[in-house]
Design an enzyme around this catalytic site. Structure first.
Site, short mmCIF file in Angstrom:
data_model
loop_
_atom_site.label_atom_id
_atom_site.label_comp_id
_atom_site.label_asym_id
_atom_site.label_seq_id
_atom_site.Cartn_x
_atom_site.Cartn_y
_atom_site.Cartn_z
N CYS A 23 -3.89 -6.15 7.57
CA CYS A 23 -4.05 -5.20 6.04
C CYS A 23 -5.42 -4.49 6.37
CB CYS A 23 -3.85 -6.26 5.07
SG CYS A 23 -2.34 -6.73 4.84
N HIS A 71 1.20 8.11 -4.52
CA HIS A 71 0.88 9.10 -3.28
C HIS A 71 -0.53 9.39 -3.14
CE1 HIS A 71 5.24 9.44 -3.24
NE2 HIS A 71 5.08 9.75 -2.00
N GLU A 129 3.68 -5.90 -4.54
CA GLU A 129 3.36 -4.91 -3.18
C GLU A 129 4.49 -4.95 -2.35
OE1 GLU A 129 -0.45 -6.37 -1.48
OE2 GLU A 129 0.66 -7.23 -0.08
#
Length: 143
Positions: A23, A71, A129
């Site tokens: 991550c 985005h 998530e």
């Protein structure tokens, strides 16, 4: 207690600075945000008779804040070199710097407080998530 829930999703990329693991690389998620509001009573009379609030208002406010992050590359302030940020921006990438590490836990706290500041009696905010991993923030009742 009446509880209403509205949800909306956004797609974005992030990374976790100072994290040892995969991550730490830029990666993306389809984040899903659920906001629950509560009331012990319903409106009596008028247009909102028999309601807690207008679902349309709740959905609009959740969508508004969630769509802001859609985005984009979301990064914690001061975790990327200024030169890198400048190059990415010059190439047209949308980068949003936040004051917190962009984890599901921190986003749940952030969205909770945002909606509370909008005047909602927020019970909890949950941020997924992935479809199976989420974090929830709710205030503890002090007795």
């Amino acid at each position: 207690m009446y509880i209403l829930k509205a949800e909306h999703s956004f797609d974005s990329a992030h990374f976790l600075a100072n994290y040892e693991g995969k991550c730490s690389n830029i990666h993306g998620h389809r984040w899903r945000v659920e906001i629950e509001v509560q009331s012990e009573s319903l409106v009596n009379g008028g247009q909102l008779d028999g309601m807690v609030i207008d679902f349309g208002d709740l959905k609009k406010d959740v969508k508004e804040i969630v769509d802001y992050y859609d985005h984009a590359l979301i990064i914690q302030e001061n975790t990327m070199r200024k030169e890198t940020l400048k190059c990415l921006s010059q190439d047209g990438f949308r980068i949003l710097e936040v004051k917190f590490r962009p984890t599901a836990e921190n986003f749940s706290f952030f969205f909770f407080n945002y909606m509370e500041d909008k005047g909602y009696n927020v019970k909890r905010a949950t941020v997924y998530e992935t479809p199976t991993n989420s974090a929830t923030y709710e205030k503890c009742e002090v007795k």
